[in-house]
Design an enzyme around this catalytic site. Sequence first.
Site, PDB file in Angstrom:
ATOM      1  N   ASN A 194       5.882  -5.089   5.708  1.00 52.62           N
ATOM      2  CA  ASN A 194       4.896  -5.478   4.699  1.00 52.62           C
ATOM      3  C   ASN A 194       5.366  -6.795   4.071  1.00 52.62           C
ATOM      4  O   ASN A 194       6.406  -7.336   4.461  1.00 52.62           O
ATOM      5  CB  ASN A 194       4.665  -4.363   3.672  1.00 52.62           C
ATOM      6  CG  ASN A 194       5.912  -4.036   2.856  1.00 52.62           C
ATOM      7  OD1 ASN A 194       6.857  -4.829   2.778  1.00 52.62           O
ATOM      8  ND2 ASN A 194       5.929  -2.861   2.258  1.00 52.62           N
ATOM      9  N   ARG A 195       4.640  -7.306   3.104  1.00 48.83           N
ATOM     10  CA  ARG A 195       4.983  -8.613   2.533  1.00 48.83           C
ATOM     11  C   ARG A 195       6.399  -8.656   1.980  1.00 48.83           C
ATOM     12  O   ARG A 195       7.151  -9.585   2.269  1.00 48.83           O
ATOM     13  CB  ARG A 195       4.000  -8.967   1.410  1.00 48.83           C
ATOM     14  CG  ARG A 195       2.691  -9.505   1.889  1.00 48.83           C
ATOM     15  CD  ARG A 195       1.849  -9.985   0.725  1.00 48.83           C
ATOM     16  NE  ARG A 195       1.552  -8.907  -0.231  1.00 48.83           N
ATOM     17  CZ  ARG A 195       0.474  -8.852  -0.994  1.00 48.83           C
ATOM     18  NH1 ARG A 195      -0.419  -9.821  -0.942  1.00 48.83           N
ATOM     19  NH2 ARG A 195       0.286  -7.853  -1.826  1.00 48.83           N
ATOM     20  N   GLU A 197       8.931  -6.678   2.570  1.00 51.29           N
ATOM     21  CA  GLU A 197       9.951  -6.497   3.614  1.00 51.29           C
ATOM     22  C   GLU A 197      10.137  -7.797   4.401  1.00 51.29           C
ATOM     23  O   GLU A 197      11.253  -8.187   4.736  1.00 51.29           O
ATOM     24  CB  GLU A 197       9.544  -5.356   4.555  1.00 51.29           C
ATOM     25  CG  GLU A 197       9.728  -3.980   3.919  1.00 51.29           C
ATOM     26  CD  GLU A 197       8.850  -2.881   4.495  1.00 51.29           C
ATOM     27  OE1 GLU A 197       8.986  -1.734   4.058  1.00 51.29           O
ATOM     28  OE2 GLU A 197       7.996  -3.163   5.380  1.00 51.29           O
ATOM     29  N   ASP A 262       2.121   3.635   6.548  1.00 53.19           N
ATOM     30  CA  ASP A 262       2.321   4.736   7.507  1.00 53.19           C
ATOM     31  C   ASP A 262       1.056   4.967   8.333  1.00 53.19           C
ATOM     32  O   ASP A 262       1.121   5.168   9.548  1.00 53.19           O
ATOM     33  CB  ASP A 262       2.641   6.047   6.764  1.00 53.19           C
ATOM     34  CG  ASP A 262       3.993   6.009   6.063  1.00 53.19           C
ATOM     35  OD1 ASP A 262       4.830   5.169   6.423  1.00 53.19           O
ATOM     36  OD2 ASP A 262       4.188   6.847   5.162  1.00 53.19           O
TER      37      ASP A 262
HETATM   38  N1  LIG Z   1      -4.875  -3.079  -2.409  1.00 52.11           N
HETATM   39  C1  LIG Z   1      -5.384  -3.040  -1.169  1.00 52.11           C
HETATM   40  N2  LIG Z   1      -6.636  -3.432  -0.933  1.00 52.11           N
HETATM   41  C2  LIG Z   1      -7.168  -3.387   0.295  1.00 52.11           C
HETATM   42  N3  LIG Z   1      -6.495  -2.966   1.396  1.00 52.11           N
HETATM   43  C3  LIG Z   1      -5.232  -2.562   1.221  1.00 52.11           C
HETATM   44  C4  LIG Z   1      -4.582  -2.574  -0.058  1.00 52.11           C
HETATM   45  N4  LIG Z   1      -3.332  -2.108   0.085  1.00 52.11           N
HETATM   46  C5  LIG Z   1      -3.200  -1.828   1.389  1.00 52.11           C
HETATM   47  N5  LIG Z   1      -4.317  -2.098   2.096  1.00 52.11           N
HETATM   48  C6  LIG Z   1      -4.512  -1.911   3.554  1.00 52.11           C
HETATM   49  O1  LIG Z   1      -3.411  -1.180   4.080  1.00 52.11           O
HETATM   50  C7  LIG Z   1      -2.578  -2.020   4.905  1.00 52.11           C
HETATM   51  C8  LIG Z   1      -1.107  -1.705   4.699  1.00 52.11           C
HETATM   52  O2  LIG Z   1      -0.791  -1.871   3.343  1.00 52.11           O
HETATM   53  P1  LIG Z   1       0.588  -2.560   2.859  1.00 52.11           P
HETATM   54  O3  LIG Z   1       0.706  -3.916   3.418  1.00 52.11           O
HETATM   55  O4  LIG Z   1       0.609  -2.411   1.385  1.00 52.11           O
HETATM   56  O5  LIG Z   1       1.660  -1.610   3.557  1.00 52.11           O
HETATM   57  P2  LIG Z   1       2.982  -0.931   2.977  1.00 52.11           P
HETATM   58  O6  LIG Z   1       3.476  -1.708   1.797  1.00 52.11           O
HETATM   59  O7  LIG Z   1       3.888  -0.699   4.092  1.00 52.11           O
HETATM   60  O8  LIG Z   1       2.449   0.451   2.457  1.00 52.11           O
HETATM   61  P3  LIG Z   1       3.344   1.707   2.054  1.00 52.11           P
HETATM   62  O9  LIG Z   1       4.771   1.297   2.127  1.00 52.11           O
HETATM   63  O10 LIG Z   1       2.874   2.043   0.664  1.00 52.11           O
HETATM   64  O11 LIG Z   1       2.973   2.745   3.035  1.00 52.11           O
HETATM   65  C9  LIG Z   1      -2.987  -3.452   4.529  1.00 52.11           C
HETATM   66  O12 LIG Z   1      -2.702  -4.333   5.589  1.00 52.11           O
HETATM   67  C10 LIG Z   1      -4.483  -3.267   4.257  1.00 52.11           C
HETATM   68  O13 LIG Z   1      -5.202  -3.118   5.462  1.00 52.11           O
HETATM   69 MG   LIG Z   2       5.608   0.508   4.517  1.00 52.31          MG
END
Ligand SMILES: Nc1ncnc2c1ncn2[C@@H]1O[C@H](COP(=O)(O)OP(=O)(O)OP(=O)(O)O)[C@@H](O)[C@H]1O
Ligand SMILES: [Mg+2]
Length: 309
Positions: A194-195, A197, A262
């Site tokens: 994710n961003r 990371e 996930d």
């Molecule tokens: N606030 C949001 N609005 C719209 N779509 C979202 C939002 N948050 C997450 N998503 C969708 O879910 C995807 C994965 O979210 P994110 O990038 O936050 O992953 P993450 O941080 O690994 O999540 P987590 O660790 O909580 O499981 C994004 O690429 C988008 O498609």
């Molecule tokens: Mg994650």
Amino acid sequence: MKLPSFENARVLVVGDVMLDRYWFGDVERISPEAPVPVLKVSRVEERPGGAANVARNIAALGAQATLLSVVGDDEAGHCLEKLLVGQGGVNASLHRDPGISTTVKLRAVARQQQLLRIDFETAPSHEVLNAKLAEFRIRLADADVVLLSDYGKGGLTHIAEMIRLARAQGKPVLVDPKGDDYARYQGATLLTPNRSEFREVAGGWKSNDELTAKAQQLRVELGLEALLVTRSEEGMTLFRAGDVYHEAAQAREVFDVSGAGDTVIATLAVMLASGADMAESVHVANRAGGIVVGKLGTAVVSRDELEGV
Ligand SMILES: Nc1ncnc2c1ncn2[C@@H]1O[C@H](COP(=O)(O)OP(=O)(O)OP(=O)(O)O)[C@@H](O)[C@H]1O
Ligand SMILES: [Mg+2]
């Protein structure tokens, strides 16, 4: 939307499992023992977390999920197993390590307000991890795609060896990474940071061009086929050799973003295991992410919801 059949897609998930536990109740007084509120618990909720949530998402899509992980020989470990094999529909192989406690994140909640979170976690022992690697070798034969869900809890000590074994058999390996040492993910097919990371390992960026340069550099360094940066409300961007592909976020309403990552990697794995190509898989995974953030609780997406029926 027309989707391939998921029934015969077999995904082997390896990683750190945890139990998300919630104690809900009311606070009506302050403790006479110390200046803290007394929570009178009226309801308990338990959900699979980490790699267990990934496996549950795969099963919820109607694909075959096998989960290989380690828990303690304790009540939380049994609870997690019950949640997975029962309604979860996951073929779970949980090694019990008597020397550790199952990873649990316990939240005490009064009227929507979290009062405290209590974490239990210990890294698994070498003996149990070796047994897990041996089982991985056997189970690999029956998998179409391997998914490694790293939550940094020590369950993926042998990750480099697992990637090597799977790639030698031509199986795609997807990794949800953690930490700042990505050398151990060398040779994987796809990484999904994710961003934050990605920022931790590659540094920040001020423009999309700078993000592309950093992502492509990391991709080449690690010998990955693709790197997918999930960007919350900005959607997600896939970087491949000579190619950048962006999907805007789909969510209409956002209730609960935890676990979105996930659901995304689980959907990617199911799509790839069903024969879809990478861009199609990312498109559908982004759709799944947009659906799951609009839900409270359950945190899984069904095939029907993805198809829009
Ligand atoms: N606030 C949001 N609005 C719209 N779509 C979202 C939002 N948050 C997450 N998503 C969708 O879910 C995807 C994965 O979210 P994110 O990038 O936050 O992953 P993450 O941080 O690994 O999540 P987590 O660790 O909580 O499981 C994004 O690429 C988008 O498609
Ligand atoms: Mg994650």
